[in-house]
Scaffold this motif. Structure first.
Motif, PDB file in Angstrom:
ATOM      1  N   LEU A 143       0.848  -1.185   0.000  1.00 58.07           N
ATOM      2  CA  LEU A 143       0.000   0.000   0.000  1.00 58.07           C
ATOM      3  C   LEU A 143       0.887   1.240   0.000  1.00 58.07           C
ATOM      4  O   LEU A 143       1.661   1.468   0.933  1.00 58.07           O
ATOM      5  N   ALA A 144       0.784   2.035  -1.053  1.00 58.88           N
ATOM      6  CA  ALA A 144       1.534   3.284  -1.164  1.00 58.88           C
ATOM      7  C   ALA A 144       0.554   4.454  -1.116  1.00 58.88           C
ATOM      8  O   ALA A 144      -0.516   4.399  -1.733  1.00 58.88           O
ATOM      9  N   THR A 145       0.927   5.505  -0.386  1.00 53.18           N
ATOM     10  CA  THR A 145       0.060   6.667  -0.249  1.00 53.18           C
ATOM     11  C   THR A 145       0.879   7.937  -0.411  1.00 53.18           C
ATOM     12  O   THR A 145       2.094   7.952  -0.195  1.00 53.18           O
ATOM     13  N   ALA A 146       0.208   8.999  -0.787  1.00 52.67           N
ATOM     14  CA  ALA A 146       0.855  10.305  -0.893  1.00 52.67           C
ATOM     15  C   ALA A 146      -0.178  11.387  -0.636  1.00 52.67           C
ATOM     16  O   ALA A 146      -1.340  11.256  -1.029  1.00 52.67           O
ATOM     17  N   VAL A 147       0.239  12.444   0.034  1.00 46.87           N
ATOM     18  CA  VAL A 147      -0.559  13.649   0.213  1.00 46.87           C
ATOM     19  C   VAL A 147       0.313  14.823  -0.206  1.00 46.87           C
ATOM     20  O   VAL A 147       1.495  14.886   0.181  1.00 46.87           O
ATOM     21  N   GLY A 151       4.807  14.155   1.400  1.00 43.58           N
ATOM     22  CA  GLY A 151       5.648  13.018   1.079  1.00 43.58           C
ATOM     23  C   GLY A 151       4.876  11.810   0.596  1.00 43.58           C
ATOM     24  O   GLY A 151       3.640  11.783   0.587  1.00 43.58           O
ATOM     25  N   ALA A 152       5.638  10.804   0.198  1.00 47.37           N
ATOM     26  CA  ALA A 152       5.099   9.539  -0.297  1.00 47.37           C
ATOM     27  C   ALA A 152       5.576   8.414   0.609  1.00 47.37           C
ATOM     28  O   ALA A 152       6.717   8.426   1.087  1.00 47.37           O
ATOM     29  N   GLU A 157       6.577   3.547   5.338  1.00 45.89           N
ATOM     30  CA  GLU A 157       7.969   3.955   5.212  1.00 45.89           C
ATOM     31  C   GLU A 157       8.103   5.000   4.101  1.00 45.89           C
ATOM     32  O   GLU A 157       7.593   4.822   3.003  1.00 45.89           O
ATOM     33  N   ARG A 158       8.805   6.095   4.403  1.00 44.12           N
ATOM     34  CA  ARG A 158       8.947   7.182   3.436  1.00 44.12           C
ATOM     35  C   ARG A 158       9.709   6.723   2.201  1.00 44.12           C
ATOM     36  O   ARG A 158      10.698   5.992   2.306  1.00 44.12           O
ATOM     37  N   LEU A 159       9.245   7.159   1.043  1.00 44.32           N
ATOM     38  CA  LEU A 159       9.897   6.833  -0.221  1.00 44.32           C
ATOM     39  C   LEU A 159      10.793   7.978  -0.651  1.00 44.32           C
ATOM     40  O   LEU A 159      10.335   9.123  -0.789  1.00 44.32           O
ATOM     41  N   ARG A 160      12.064   7.674  -0.888  1.00 40.66           N
ATOM     42  CA  ARG A 160      13.031   8.662  -1.386  1.00 40.66           C
ATOM     43  C   ARG A 160      13.955   7.956  -2.383  1.00 40.66           C
ATOM     44  O   ARG A 160      15.030   7.489  -1.999  1.00 40.66           O
ATOM     45  N   PRO A 161      13.583   7.855  -3.636  1.00 42.55           N
ATOM     46  CA  PRO A 161      14.363   7.049  -4.579  1.00 42.55           C
ATOM     47  C   PRO A 161      15.718   7.634  -4.937  1.00 42.55           C
ATOM     48  O   PRO A 161      16.635   6.909  -5.311  1.00 42.55           O
ATOM     49  N   GLY A 162      15.886   8.967  -4.856  1.00 43.97           N
ATOM     50  CA  GLY A 162      17.148   9.576  -5.221  1.00 43.97           C
ATOM     51  C   GLY A 162      17.430   9.478  -6.712  1.00 43.97           C
ATOM     52  O   GLY A 162      16.556   9.161  -7.519  1.00 43.97           O
ATOM     53  N   ALA A 163      18.674   9.735  -7.078  1.00 39.35           N
ATOM     54  CA  ALA A 163      19.084   9.701  -8.486  1.00 39.35           C
ATOM     55  C   ALA A 163      19.515   8.297  -8.878  1.00 39.35           C
ATOM     56  O   ALA A 163      19.937   7.506  -8.034  1.00 39.35           O
ATOM     57  N   PRO A 164      19.425   7.969 -10.175  1.00 38.50           N
ATOM     58  CA  PRO A 164      19.914   6.662 -10.636  1.00 38.50           C
ATOM     59  C   PRO A 164      21.415   6.507 -10.392  1.00 38.50           C
ATOM     60  O   PRO A 164      22.154   7.491 -10.325  1.00 38.50           O
ATOM     61  N   GLU A 165      21.844   5.285 -10.288  1.00 38.05           N
ATOM     62  CA  GLU A 165      23.257   4.996 -10.099  1.00 38.05           C
ATOM     63  C   GLU A 165      24.051   5.402 -11.338  1.00 38.05           C
ATOM     64  O   GLU A 165      23.676   5.067 -12.469  1.00 38.05           O
ATOM     65  N   ALA A 166      25.127   6.131 -11.131  1.00 31.87           N
ATOM     66  CA  ALA A 166      25.935   6.613 -12.254  1.00 31.87           C
ATOM     67  C   ALA A 166      26.523   5.448 -13.042  1.00 31.87           C
ATOM     68  O   ALA A 166      26.952   4.447 -12.456  1.00 31.87           O
ATOM     69  N   GLY A 167      26.513   5.575 -14.366  1.00 37.57           N
ATOM     70  CA  GLY A 167      27.120   4.575 -15.228  1.00 37.57           C
ATOM     71  C   GLY A 167      26.238   3.398 -15.573  1.00 37.57           C
ATOM     72  O   GLY A 167      26.651   2.521 -16.346  1.00 37.57           O
ATOM     73  N   ARG A 213       9.959   3.923  -5.712  1.00 34.56           N
ATOM     74  CA  ARG A 213      10.812   3.089  -4.838  1.00 34.56           C
ATOM     75  C   ARG A 213      12.267   3.077  -5.297  1.00 34.56           C
ATOM     76  O   ARG A 213      13.138   2.572  -4.573  1.00 34.56           O
ATOM     77  N   GLY A 214      12.540   3.580  -6.481  1.00 34.66           N
ATOM     78  CA  GLY A 214      13.890   3.524  -7.020  1.00 34.66           C
ATOM     79  C   GLY A 214      14.227   2.209  -7.672  1.00 34.66           C
ATOM     80  O   GLY A 214      15.388   1.951  -8.013  1.00 34.66           O
ATOM     81  N   GLU A 215      13.232   1.345  -7.893  1.00 34.55           N
ATOM     82  CA  GLU A 215      13.454   0.073  -8.580  1.00 34.55           C
ATOM     83  C   GLU A 215      13.475   0.259 -10.095  1.00 34.55           C
ATOM     84  O   GLU A 215      13.995  -0.584 -10.821  1.00 34.55           O
ATOM     85  N   SER A 216      12.859   1.336 -10.561  1.00 33.71           N
ATOM     86  CA  SER A 216      12.850   1.715 -11.965  1.00 33.71           C
ATOM     87  C   SER A 216      13.220   3.190 -12.026  1.00 33.71           C
ATOM     88  O   SER A 216      13.024   3.922 -11.054  1.00 33.71           O
ATOM     89  N   ASP A 217      13.774   3.616 -13.151  1.00 28.56           N
ATOM     90  CA  ASP A 217      14.233   5.003 -13.250  1.00 28.56           C
ATOM     91  C   ASP A 217      13.196   5.934 -13.863  1.00 28.56           C
ATOM     92  O   ASP A 217      13.221   7.142 -13.605  1.00 28.56           O
ATOM     93  N   GLY A 218      12.299   5.380 -14.676  1.00 29.45           N
ATOM     94  CA  GLY A 218      11.304   6.243 -15.287  1.00 29.45           C
ATOM     95  C   GLY A 218      10.286   5.461 -16.090  1.00 29.45           C
ATOM     96  O   GLY A 218      10.405   4.244 -16.274  1.00 29.45           O
ATOM     97  N   VAL A 219       9.286   6.180 -16.544  1.00 30.78           N
ATOM     98  CA  VAL A 219       8.259   5.639 -17.435  1.00 30.78           C
ATOM     99  C   VAL A 219       8.070   6.616 -18.578  1.00 30.78           C
ATOM    100  O   VAL A 219       8.377   7.805 -18.461  1.00 30.78           O
TER     101      VAL A 219
END
Length: 282
Positions: A143-147, A151-152, A157-167, A213-219
């Motif tokens: 279950l994911a929620t956002a207001v 935050g999300a 647990e707070r979601l903070r995916p950050g930037a993709p791994e370089a390279g 979640r940072g499991e994917s970089d984009g859509v």
């Protein structure tokens, strides 16, 4: 009945858990009892073999329409199946009343196949602004929620995916070809390049969750139906991500976007993906 901003803020402060309960109950009562148990007469096609609807979709949407409308008097519901029956009901997204945007079973093909990759999507918006969202994957117990502005979260647990791994190649989910025009197909071909690893998307809601979640970089998607995107876009945005159309503007749930558009785990990645899409669309 006029519902002002203060009333909506108060509702979200005190009744978000009630929305969560309504979403969970819709799944428990109308979706999961039919998962892997659908009879042939419970599955229909809407616009071809890739656009399915089941009794679970219809009955879960009916449950949520009644429950959400009762929770926030003066609100309206725009659900995928109701709009299919009467397209004029989609116009409520552009109105002044608070609107619940509902996809009762996002990933119906996966649901029909007995896969776990489906979810229920609910978003609350007003005047085109997304205010809150719920993404519930009952078979995965996620279950994911956002207001907006708060935050999300995934299971608290707070979601903070950050930037993709370089390279590393960017992992990007893209539109199914059945839902693209020739011009959009050309734009999406821009993702088939060095440094990007595109793949066909599954449930849009779960693809957005993977980005948050940072499991994917984009859509990169080529259709506008608000029920597919509203919940996920707010989830990604509140996790720290961004979304852009070909013109460089954020995606609007009220429509009129230049497609395809992209959403990504951070703004730099969103801009990079938009540039690749534009390179083939000129």
């Amino acid at each position: 009945m006029i519902v002002d901003t203060e009333t909506i803020d108060e509702f979200l402060a005190h009744h978000s858990s009630d929305v969560t309960e309504a979403v969970r109950r819709a799944a428990a009562l109308e979706i999961m009892p039919r998962w892997r148990k659908l009879a042939e007469h419970e599955v229909d096609q809407k616009n071809g073999p890739h656009d399915l609807v089941t009794d679970a979709d219809r009955k879960a949407e009916q449950y949520l329409t009644e429950a959400l409308g009762a929770l926030l008097p003066g609100s309206v519901v725009v659900g995928e199946e109701a709009v299919h029956a009467d397209p004029t009901t989609y116009e409520a997204i552009r109105g002044d009343a608070p609107v619940w945007i509902v996809d009762p079973v996002d990933g119906t093909r996966q649901f029909v196949a007995g896969d776990t990759g489906f979810c229920t999507l609910v978003a609350l918006a007003r005047g085109g602004e997304l205010l809150a969202s719920w993404t519930y994957a009952p078979a995965l117990d996620l279950l994911a929620t956002a207001v907006r502005g708060q935050g999300a979260f995934l299971d608290g647990e707070r979601l903070r995916p950050g930037a993709p791994e370089a390279g590393r190649d960017l992992r990007v989910a893209t539109s199914h070809p059945d839902y693209t025009t020739e011009a959009q197909k050309r734009a999406l071909l821009g993702l088939w390049t060095e440094g990007v690893a595109p793949r066909a998307c599954g449930s849009a809601g779960l693809e957005y969750l993977a980005v948050a979640r940072g499991e994917s970089d984009g859509v990169a998607f080529s259709w506008e139906a608000a029920w597919d995107h509203a919940a996920g876009l707010l989830l990604v945005e509140e996790a720290g991500g961004a979304h852009l159309t070909l013109t460089g503007e954020p995606f609007r749930v009220t429509g009129g976007n230049t497609l395809p558009f992209t959403a990504a785990r951070d703004e730099a990645t969103a801009r990079r993906l938009r540039a690749l899409l534009r390179a083939q669309s000129a």
